[in-house]
Design a protein around this motif. Structure first.
Motif, PDB file in Angstrom:
ATOM      1  N   ASN A  68      41.323  72.816  -8.092  1.00  0.00           N
ATOM      2  CA  ASN A  68      42.746  73.112  -8.291  1.00  0.00           C
ATOM      3  C   ASN A  68      43.152  74.457  -7.706  1.00  0.00           C
ATOM      4  O   ASN A  68      44.023  75.148  -8.237  1.00  0.00           O
ATOM      5  N   ARG A  69      42.516  74.811  -6.627  1.00  0.00           N
ATOM      6  CA  ARG A  69      42.787  76.070  -5.932  1.00  0.00           C
ATOM      7  C   ARG A  69      43.127  75.750  -4.481  1.00  0.00           C
ATOM      8  O   ARG A  69      42.449  74.937  -3.853  1.00  0.00           O
ATOM      9  N   PRO A  70      44.142  76.376  -3.910  1.00  0.00           N
ATOM     10  CA  PRO A  70      44.541  76.007  -2.541  1.00  0.00           C
ATOM     11  C   PRO A  70      43.581  76.542  -1.480  1.00  0.00           C
ATOM     12  O   PRO A  70      43.086  77.673  -1.567  1.00  0.00           O
ATOM     13  N   TYR A  71      43.322  75.701  -0.502  1.00  0.00           N
ATOM     14  CA  TYR A  71      42.530  76.071   0.670  1.00  0.00           C
ATOM     15  C   TYR A  71      43.266  75.589   1.918  1.00  0.00           C
ATOM     16  O   TYR A  71      44.092  74.671   1.879  1.00  0.00           O
ATOM     17  N   PHE A  72      42.920  76.201   3.010  1.00  0.00           N
ATOM     18  CA  PHE A  72      43.472  75.809   4.308  1.00  0.00           C
ATOM     19  C   PHE A  72      42.546  74.769   4.923  1.00  0.00           C
ATOM     20  O   PHE A  72      41.334  74.970   4.999  1.00  0.00           O
ATOM     21  N   PHE A  73      43.097  73.653   5.351  1.00  0.00           N
ATOM     22  CA  PHE A  73      42.326  72.560   5.940  1.00  0.00           C
ATOM     23  C   PHE A  73      42.767  72.389   7.377  1.00  0.00           C
ATOM     24  O   PHE A  73      43.918  72.048   7.658  1.00  0.00           O
ATOM     25  N   SER A  74      41.861  72.643   8.316  1.00  0.00           N
ATOM     26  CA  SER A  74      42.200  72.682   9.735  1.00  0.00           C
ATOM     27  C   SER A  74      41.384  71.663  10.520  1.00  0.00           C
ATOM     28  O   SER A  74      40.181  71.841  10.685  1.00  0.00           O
ATOM     29  N   PRO A  75      41.996  70.573  10.991  1.00  0.00           N
ATOM     30  CA  PRO A  75      41.294  69.630  11.873  1.00  0.00           C
ATOM     31  C   PRO A  75      41.614  69.893  13.343  1.00  0.00           C
ATOM     32  O   PRO A  75      42.742  70.213  13.705  1.00  0.00           O
ATOM     33  N   LYS A  76      40.609  69.740  14.184  1.00  0.00           N
ATOM     34  CA  LYS A  76      40.770  69.873  15.634  1.00  0.00           C
ATOM     35  C   LYS A  76      39.851  68.857  16.312  1.00  0.00           C
ATOM     36  O   LYS A  76      38.893  68.382  15.700  1.00  0.00           O
ATOM     37  N   LEU A  77      40.141  68.536  17.553  1.00  0.00           N
ATOM     38  CA  LEU A  77      39.261  67.649  18.316  1.00  0.00           C
ATOM     39  C   LEU A  77      38.240  68.490  19.075  1.00  0.00           C
ATOM     40  O   LEU A  77      38.614  69.307  19.914  1.00  0.00           O
ATOM     41  N   ALA A  78      36.975  68.289  18.761  1.00  0.00           N
ATOM     42  CA  ALA A  78      35.918  69.008  19.482  1.00  0.00           C
ATOM     43  C   ALA A  78      35.572  68.310  20.790  1.00  0.00           C
ATOM     44  O   ALA A  78      35.301  68.954  21.803  1.00  0.00           O
ATOM     45  N   THR A  79      35.567  66.974  20.790  1.00  0.00           N
ATOM     46  CA  THR A  79      35.387  66.204  22.021  1.00  0.00           C
ATOM     47  C   THR A  79      36.367  65.042  22.006  1.00  0.00           C
ATOM     48  O   THR A  79      36.764  64.552  20.951  1.00  0.00           O
ATOM     49  N   GLY A  80      36.755  64.606  23.190  1.00  0.00           N
ATOM     50  CA  GLY A  80      37.699  63.506  23.311  1.00  0.00           C
ATOM     51  C   GLY A  80      37.290  62.573  24.420  1.00  0.00           C
ATOM     52  O   GLY A  80      36.116  62.498  24.794  1.00  0.00           O
ATOM     53  N   ILE A  81      38.278  61.858  24.971  1.00  0.00           N
ATOM     54  CA  ILE A  81      37.989  60.910  26.053  1.00  0.00           C
ATOM     55  C   ILE A  81      38.757  61.255  27.322  1.00  0.00           C
ATOM     56  O   ILE A  81      38.724  60.506  28.291  1.00  0.00           O
ATOM     57  N   GLY A  82      39.481  62.377  27.325  1.00  0.00           N
ATOM     58  CA  GLY A  82      40.154  62.819  28.537  1.00  0.00           C
ATOM     59  C   GLY A  82      41.433  62.091  28.861  1.00  0.00           C
ATOM     60  O   GLY A  82      42.018  62.302  29.925  1.00  0.00           O
ATOM     61  N   GLU A  83      41.919  61.228  27.957  1.00  0.00           N
ATOM     62  CA  GLU A  83      43.183  60.537  28.159  1.00  0.00           C
ATOM     63  C   GLU A  83      43.714  60.082  26.808  1.00  0.00           C
ATOM     64  O   GLU A  83      43.088  60.298  25.763  1.00  0.00           O
ATOM     65  N   PRO A  97      32.080  54.732  29.947  1.00  0.00           N
ATOM     66  CA  PRO A  97      31.259  53.769  30.683  1.00  0.00           C
ATOM     67  C   PRO A  97      31.490  52.327  30.265  1.00  0.00           C
ATOM     68  O   PRO A  97      31.449  51.418  31.086  1.00  0.00           O
ATOM     69  N   ASP A  98      31.731  52.108  28.968  1.00  0.00           N
ATOM     70  CA  ASP A  98      31.959  50.765  28.453  1.00  0.00           C
ATOM     71  C   ASP A  98      33.193  50.836  27.555  1.00  0.00           C
ATOM     72  O   ASP A  98      33.192  51.520  26.523  1.00  0.00           O
ATOM     73  N   ALA A  99      34.242  50.134  27.938  1.00  0.00           N
ATOM     74  CA  ALA A  99      35.516  50.252  27.221  1.00  0.00           C
ATOM     75  C   ALA A  99      35.438  49.760  25.783  1.00  0.00           C
ATOM     76  O   ALA A  99      36.338  50.020  24.988  1.00  0.00           O
ATOM     77  N   ARG A 100      34.372  49.064  25.425  1.00  0.00           N
ATOM     78  CA  ARG A 100      34.251  48.584  24.041  1.00  0.00           C
ATOM     79  C   ARG A 100      33.809  49.674  23.069  1.00  0.00           C
ATOM     80  O   ARG A 100      33.866  49.471  21.855  1.00  0.00           O
ATOM     81  N   SER A 101      33.384  50.821  23.580  1.00  0.00           N
ATOM     82  CA  SER A 101      32.804  51.846  22.704  1.00  0.00           C
ATOM     83  C   SER A 101      33.162  53.233  23.197  1.00  0.00           C
ATOM     84  O   SER A 101      33.094  53.518  24.400  1.00  0.00           O
ATOM     85  N   LEU A 102      33.559  54.090  22.265  1.00  0.00           N
ATOM     86  CA  LEU A 102      33.832  55.485  22.619  1.00  0.00           C
ATOM     87  C   LEU A 102      33.637  56.371  21.395  1.00  0.00           C
ATOM     88  O   LEU A 102      33.688  55.910  20.256  1.00  0.00           O
ATOM     89  N   PHE A 103      33.409  57.657  21.649  1.00  0.00           N
ATOM     90  CA  PHE A 103      33.193  58.638  20.588  1.00  0.00           C
ATOM     91  C   PHE A 103      34.249  59.729  20.667  1.00  0.00           C
ATOM     92  O   PHE A 103      34.631  60.166  21.750  1.00  0.00           O
ATOM     93  N   VAL A 104      34.709  60.163  19.513  1.00  0.00           N
ATOM     94  CA  VAL A 104      35.586  61.317  19.388  1.00  0.00           C
ATOM     95  C   VAL A 104      35.034  62.187  18.272  1.00  0.00           C
ATOM     96  O   VAL A 104      34.778  61.689  17.164  1.00  0.00           O
ATOM     97  N   THR A 105      34.827  63.453  18.564  1.00  0.00           N
ATOM     98  CA  THR A 105      34.294  64.375  17.561  1.00  0.00           C
ATOM     99  C   THR A 105      35.428  65.210  16.990  1.00  0.00           C
ATOM    100  O   THR A 105      36.189  65.831  17.742  1.00  0.00           O
ATOM    101  N   VAL A 106      35.530  65.211  15.671  1.00  0.00           N
ATOM    102  CA  VAL A 106      36.560  65.977  14.981  1.00  0.00           C
ATOM    103  C   VAL A 106      35.915  67.174  14.298  1.00  0.00           C
ATOM    104  O   VAL A 106      34.913  67.031  13.591  1.00  0.00           O
TER     105      VAL A 106
END
Length: 885
Positions: A88-103, A250-259
Motif C-alpha cells: 500500500n505504498r506508491p512506487y514508480f513502474f517504468s516499462p520499456k522495450l529492450a529489444t524489438g523487431i525493427g518495425e 527469419p520465420d514470421a510465425r515466431s518472434l521475440f520482444v524483450t520488455v
C-alpha cells in the motif's frame, strides 16, 4: 520527441503518466541473503496443508540481490520479497522495450508511452499490483475526499499468489515475478494483430525472465516474451483486411520482444508543481481536484519539468543540486557523438540566463559499463536501427503525475541508414507526392526528424545538381552534422517538457535568413521546437545556414517560465509577468492542435520566414530549377537512372509542401493565445489581399496549364531501382510503381489543393469572415474563390486550342467534386455556399457547351467536354440528397 504514438505499449488498457526519483533505502538492513532465511527456518512452524511453503524452503539455494526490494534468484525463477511496510505504498513502474523487431512500432530502446504509479496490495493470499487512480483527488478525510474515493476506480496491472509463508523475523513474503510479469502486460499481441492480422499470441512456455538488477532506489528485470502464430494467413479475394507478415524475422510465425521493467521509489516529497499557461507550450500533468466546490473547474494543469534547484540559492549563477545528465548510449557511432553532445549542451544557454551553471551535462556510457542506459532515473540518448524510417528521432519522458516532475527520459535517434531506405523506397513505390493540405496528422506524434531528414536529402540533391556541393566532401558531412544537432536540440527540448511551436517559423524575414552572418548567430526561427524547412538559397543566390544550430528567443522564454527559481509567495505574480510577454513577435506560439485543426495559416510545418507567399514562390523556383537540371543531367557510365527519379520525387514533394502553405492562407484565421490586455484580438481572419496573393501564386505554381512540365525524354529515363523493386515485391509491398507517372504525381498535388479549397470548412470560414471584417474589402468573398478556381482549372475554355491529357485529369477532378456537392448539398453546411456552387456550375456548363463545338479540339478533348458537361447537367437536374434532420 515526446509524442510518438506507436500502436504498442498499452498497459491494461493504457499507461498513465508517472515518474520516479532516487532515494536511499534502509529497509534491507538485516536482510542478508541466506543466513536470515536459514535462521527463520529453525523457528518457522510447518505450513498448513494447502498453504504456501515456508520462506526458507522457497529461497533454499537461491541467490539474493539487495536493493529497493530484495530479489531472490534460483535457476529460472525470480522472487521479490515484500515486507509489510512495502504494501500500500506508491512506487514508480517504468516499462520499456529492450529489444524489438525493427518495425510495427516495436523498436528496441523505446520507452513505453507512459509509466504508472503502482502499489502492492495483498488480498487474502493474492498479491496485486494496483494502479491507483491519481487523476481525481480531494483532501483526504473530508466528505468530498470520501466521495471521490467512492467514485473512481483503480486498475489492476497484474497479480500472483503469495509464494511463501511470512519470514519469521521480517514478516515479509515472497511473490514470484515470473507469475506477475511473464505475460503480455503491454498488449504487444494486440499491436502485432493490428499490424499483421496473423493471430499472434503470447506464448509463456518459451518466455522467461532475463537479467535482473537491484539498486538502493530501484529494481529492474527483463522479460523475454515469445509471440507466435500457428499458421500464416493469406490474403483472400475481395477481403477488406489483408494480412501481412513481419519482414525482419527469419520465420514470421515466431518472434521475440524483450520488455524492461523497473520498480523505483518515488520522491518522498513531491516537487512543488508549477501551473501551466496556454500561451507557453509545455506538456502537462492534469488532475481533477474536487476539494474546492467553488472553483470554476476542478482541473489543475502543471508543467512537466525536471526538479532543478540551486546549490547556492543566493548566488546569481549557481550549479544545480542535481544536474540533468544525459548519457550517450554506447550504440551511438563515434563520428556523431560530438554533434549530439553539442545539441544537448546548447540548452545550457537558456538555463544560464535564469541562474544555473551547467544545468545540463553529458556523459558517455563506457563500452564495458555494467549498467543499461534504459535504467530508470538515467536520461539517455540511444541510436536505433530499424528496418525502415519510422520517426527519425523521439524524445519521450516519464513524469511523476503528482507534481509534473520529469524523472526519466530516453531519446531515440534512428540510424542515418534508415534515411537511405526512405530514398530507396521513393524510387520504387507509388507514394503520394505531398502532405494533405488539412495537415490532419496525429496531434500527438512528432515527425520532426523524419521530415528534417527528407529536407536534408532534398538540400543535398539541390546543391549537388547546382554544382555547389560534392557528395563526398567535408561540406556534405557538415550538413549531416548540422541536421543531427538540430534534431538533438528538438528532442532534448521535448524531454525538458516543451511542446512543438509551429508559429515560430514566422519570426525572421528573407533578408535575415539569407544572411550567413545572421544565421550563424541566430536560430532560423523563434524556436528549435518548430519544424523548419531547410534554409535553401534561391538559384544563383547565396544563403544562410541550412539547419537550426542554436536556440531561438522563444526557447529562452519558455525555459524561464518552467525553470526559473521562484519563491512560493512570488510565483503566481512572476509567472503572470513572464507569460504576459506572449504578444512579442519573437515569442509567437502555436502547437500541434493549432496545425492539425487546419484553421491557422501561421501554425504550419516546414515553412520558413515571415512572408508565406514569398517562401512558397522561392520553393517553387528551387524545385523547378532542380527539375530543369535533370533535363540536362548527364549520367556517366556505371551510374544509375534512379537518381533522376529520386530528384524528381524530391522536387515534387517540396512543391506539395509549398502548395500546402499557400492553400492554408485561403480562409485562414489566425488563432492567437493572448490574454486580454495584449492589444490583439485572438481570432483574426487573414486580410483579403494576402489571400488573393496566395491564390495567385498557387494558381501559377500548380493549377496553371504550364505549371509543371517534364520533357518526354526525361520521363523515359525515370526508371526505378530494379534491385529495390525486387526486394519490395518479395517483402509483400503492394503499391509498386515500375513506371513513373508524372501526370499521377502532379494530379495528387492538385487533388490535395482542391480538397482544401473546396472544403466545407474553408467555405464556412470565408462566409464567417465577412462578419468579422472591419470593412467588406477586408474579406475574401466565397464567390471569388469559386470563380477563380473555375477560371484557372478550365482556362482552356477561354484560351482556345486543345486540352492536354494532364489538364483533362485536373478538370475531371474539379467537375466531379462540384457534382458531388450538388448531389449531396448537406456536405456544404452553409446555404450561400450551396447556392454559389450551383450558380458557378451553370456558368461552367454554358462555357463547356460553347467550347466543345469549336474546331481544333482532339477527339479526346471533345469527349472530355461532353462527358463533363453531362456530369454537371445531371447533377444540376437531379433531386438533391439532403441530410435528414
Amino acid at each position: 520527441m515526446k509524442f510518438l504514438r506507436v500502436p504498442v505499449l498499452l498497459l491494461a488498457g493504457a499507461l498513465l503518466l508517472s515518474g520516479c526519483a532516487s532515494l536511499g533505502t534502509a529497509a534491507q538492513a538485516g536482510a542478508a541473503a541466506a543466513p536470515p532465511a536459514a535462521a527463520g527456518a529453525a523457528s518457522a512452524p510447518a505450513p498448513a496443508p494447502g498453504a504456501p511453503p515456508a520462506f526458507a524452503t522457497v529461497v533454499k539455494d537461491a541467490k539474493a540481490s539487495e536493493g529497493l526490494f530484495t530479489l531472490w534468484r534460483k535457476d529460472d525463477k525470480l522472487w521479490l520479497e515484500l515486507k509489510p511496510e512495502d504494501l500500500n505504498r506508491p512506487y514508480f513502474f517504468s516499462p520499456k522495450l529492450a529489444t524489438g523487431i525493427g518495425e510495427a512500432g516495436l523498436f528496441g530502446g523505446l520507452m513505453a508511452s507512459s509509466p504508472r504509479i503502482v502499489e502492492f496490495r495483498r488480498l487474502n493470499n493474492q498479491v496485486q499490483l494496483i494502479a491507483p487512480n491519481l487523476a481525481y483527488t480531494a483532501a483526504a478525510g473530508t466528505p468530498t475526499g470520501r466521495a471521490v474515493q467512492a467514485a473512481f476506480s483503480p486498475s489492476l496491472v497484474t497479480s500472483a499468489p503469495v509464494a511463501s509463508q511470512p519470514h519469521p523475523q521480517r514478516k515479509s513474503v515472497l511473490v514470484e515475478l515470473n507469475a506477475l510479469f511473464v505475460g503480455d502486460l503491454l498488449g504487444i499481441a494486440s499491436t502485432l494483430d493490428r499490424s499483421y492480422r496473423q493471430g499472434y499470441a503470447f506464448e509463456a512456455r518459451n518466455s522467461a525472465i532475463g537479467k535482473e538488477r537491484a539498486l538502493p532506489d530501484a529494481v529492474s528485470f527483463e522479460v523475454l516474451g515469445h509471440f507466435a502464430t500457428a499458421r500464416i494467413a493469406q490474403a483472400q479475394p475481395g477481403a477488406t483486411v489483408v494480412p501481412s507478415t513481419p519482414g525482419t524475422v527469419p520465420d514470421a510465425r515466431s518472434l521475440f520482444v524483450t520488455v524492461y521493467y523497473a520498480l523505483a521509489r518515488l520522491p518522498e516529497q513531491p516537487m512543488a508543481p508549477r501551473a501551466s499557461d496556454p500561451r507557453i507550450g509545455y506538456f502537462q500533468s492534469v488532475r481533477s481536484d474536487f476539494s474546492d466546490d467553488l472553483a470554476r473547474s476542478p482541473r489543475q494543469r502543471f508543467v512537466n519539468r525536471w526538479r532543478l534547484e540551486k546549490k547556492d540559492p543566493a548566488a546569481a549563477l549557481s550549479e544545480p543540486v542535481k544536474p540533468i545528465t544525459y548519457w550517450l548510449d554506447r550504440s551511438i557511432p563515434d563520428k556523431y557523438r560530438g554533434a549530439i553532445s553539442a545539441g544537448i549542451l546548447e540548452w545550457n544557454k537558456a538555463f544560464e540566463r535564469i541562474g544555473f551553471r551547467d544545468a545540463i551535462r553529458v556523459e558517455v556510457q563506457p563500452d564495458d559499463a555494467d549498467f543499461d542506459t534504459l535504467d530508470v532515473n538515467r536520461a539517455s540518448v540511444r541510436w536505433m536501427t530499424n528496418a525502415a524510417p519510422s520517426f527519425g528521432a523521439i524524445g519521450p519522458s516519464h513524469v511523476d503525475p503528482r507534481s509534473g516532475e520529469i524523472v526519466d527520459a530516453d531519446i531515440g535517434i534512428e540510424s542515418l541508414s534508415s534515411r537511405n531506405r526512405r530514398t530507396e523506397r521513393a524510387q520504387v513505390l507509388a507514394i503520394g507526392q505531398g502532405p494533405d493540405t488539412h495537415a490532419g496528422h496525429d496531434a500527438a506524434a512528432c515527425t520532426h526528424a523524419d521530415g528534417a531528414a527528407e529536407q536534408l536529402g532534398y538540400a543535398l540533391d539541390v546543391l549537388e545538381a547546382r554544382g555547389e556541393l560534392d557528395p563526398g566532401s567535408l561540406d556534405t558531412e557538415a550538413y549531416v552534422l548540422a541536421y543531427l544537432k538540430d534534431v538533438t536540440m528538438h528532442e532534448v527540448g521535448h524531454t525538458l517538457g516543451l511542446r512543438h511551436n509551429f508559429r515560430a517559423s514566422r519570426v525572421y524575414g528573407e533578408a535575415q535568413l539569407s544572411d550567413p552572418a545572421f544565421t550563424a548567430d541566430h536560430a532560423l526561427t523563434g524556436s528549435v521546437m518548430e519544424y523548419a524547412a531547410v534554409n535553401l538559397p534561391a538559384p544563383g543566390q547565396a544563403g544562410g545556414v541550412p539547419f537550426q544550430t542554436t536556440l531561438g528567443p522563444y526557447d529562452y522564454w519558455a525555459i524561464e517560465y518552467g525553470y526559473k527559481p521562484l519563491s512560493a509567495a512570488d510565483e503566481a505574480a512572476e509567472l503572470s509577468r513572464i507569460a504576459a510577454r506572449s504578444a512579442e513577435p519573437e515569442l509567437a506560439y502555436g502547437t500541434d492542435e493549432d496545425n492539425a485543426l487546419g484553421i491557422d495559416p501561421e501554425a504550419l510545418q516546414f515553412d520558413l520566414g515571415d512572408d508565406p507567399v514569398a517562401f512558397a514562390s522561392k520553393r517553387f523556383a528551387i524545385a523547378r530549377d532542380l527539375l530543369a537540371r535533370q533535363e540536362r543531367r548527364a549520367l556517366p557510365p556505371g551510374s544509375d537512372y534512379p537518381v533522376l527519379r529520386r530528384s524528381v520525387s524530391y522536387a515534387l514533394r517540396d512543391l506539395g509542401r509549398a502548395a500546402t502553405v499557400l492553400a492554408r492562407q485561403i480562409g485562414g484565421v489566425r488563432t492567437l493565445r493572448d490574454a486580454p490586455g495584449s492589444g490583439r484580438d485572438p481570432l483574426q481572419p487573414l486580410p483579403a489581399a494576402q489571400q488573393r496573393l496566395a491564390l495567385d501564386t498557387l494558381s501559377r505554381g500548380l493549377l496553371a496549364a504550364d505549371s509543371i512540365r517534364l520533357s518526354p525524354t526525361l520521363q523515359r529515363r525515370l526508371a526505378p531501382d530494379f534491385a529495390e523493386r525486387t526486394d519490395a515485391v518479395f517483402s509483400g509491398e503492394t503499391q509498386i510503381a515500375t513506371d513513373y507517372s508524372l501526370v499521377g504525381a502532379v494530379l495528387e498535388l492538385q487533388r490535395n489543393v482542391l480538397n482544401q479549397l473546396m472544403s466545407d470548412a474553408v467555405a464556412a470560414r470565408l462566409l464567417d469572415s465577412q462578419g468579422k471584417a472591419s470593412s467588406a474589402a477586408d474579406a475574401l468573398p466565397l464567390a471569388e474563390l469559386y470563380q477563380r478556381l473555375t477560371r484557372d482549372v478550365w482556362s482552356e475554355l477561354r484560351a482556345g486550342g486543345d486540352i492536354a491529357p494532364p489538364r483533362r485529369e485536373l478538370q475531371r477532378e474539379h467537375v466531379n467534386r462540384v457534382a458531388a456537392l450538388l448531389l449531396r448539398p448537406g456536405a456544404l453546411s452553409r446555404a450561400d455556399a450551396r447556392s454559389l456552387l450551383r450558380a458557378q456550375s451553370r456558368t461552367l456548363l454554358a462555357q463547356m457547351e460553347v467550347a466543345r463545338r469549336r474546331p481544333g479540339l482532339s477527339a479526346e478533348a471533345r469527349a472530355h467536354l461532353a462527358d463533363s458537361a453531362e456530369t454537371l447537367l445531371q447533377a444540376l437536374s437531379a433531386r438533391p440528397v439532403r441530410a435528414s434532420s
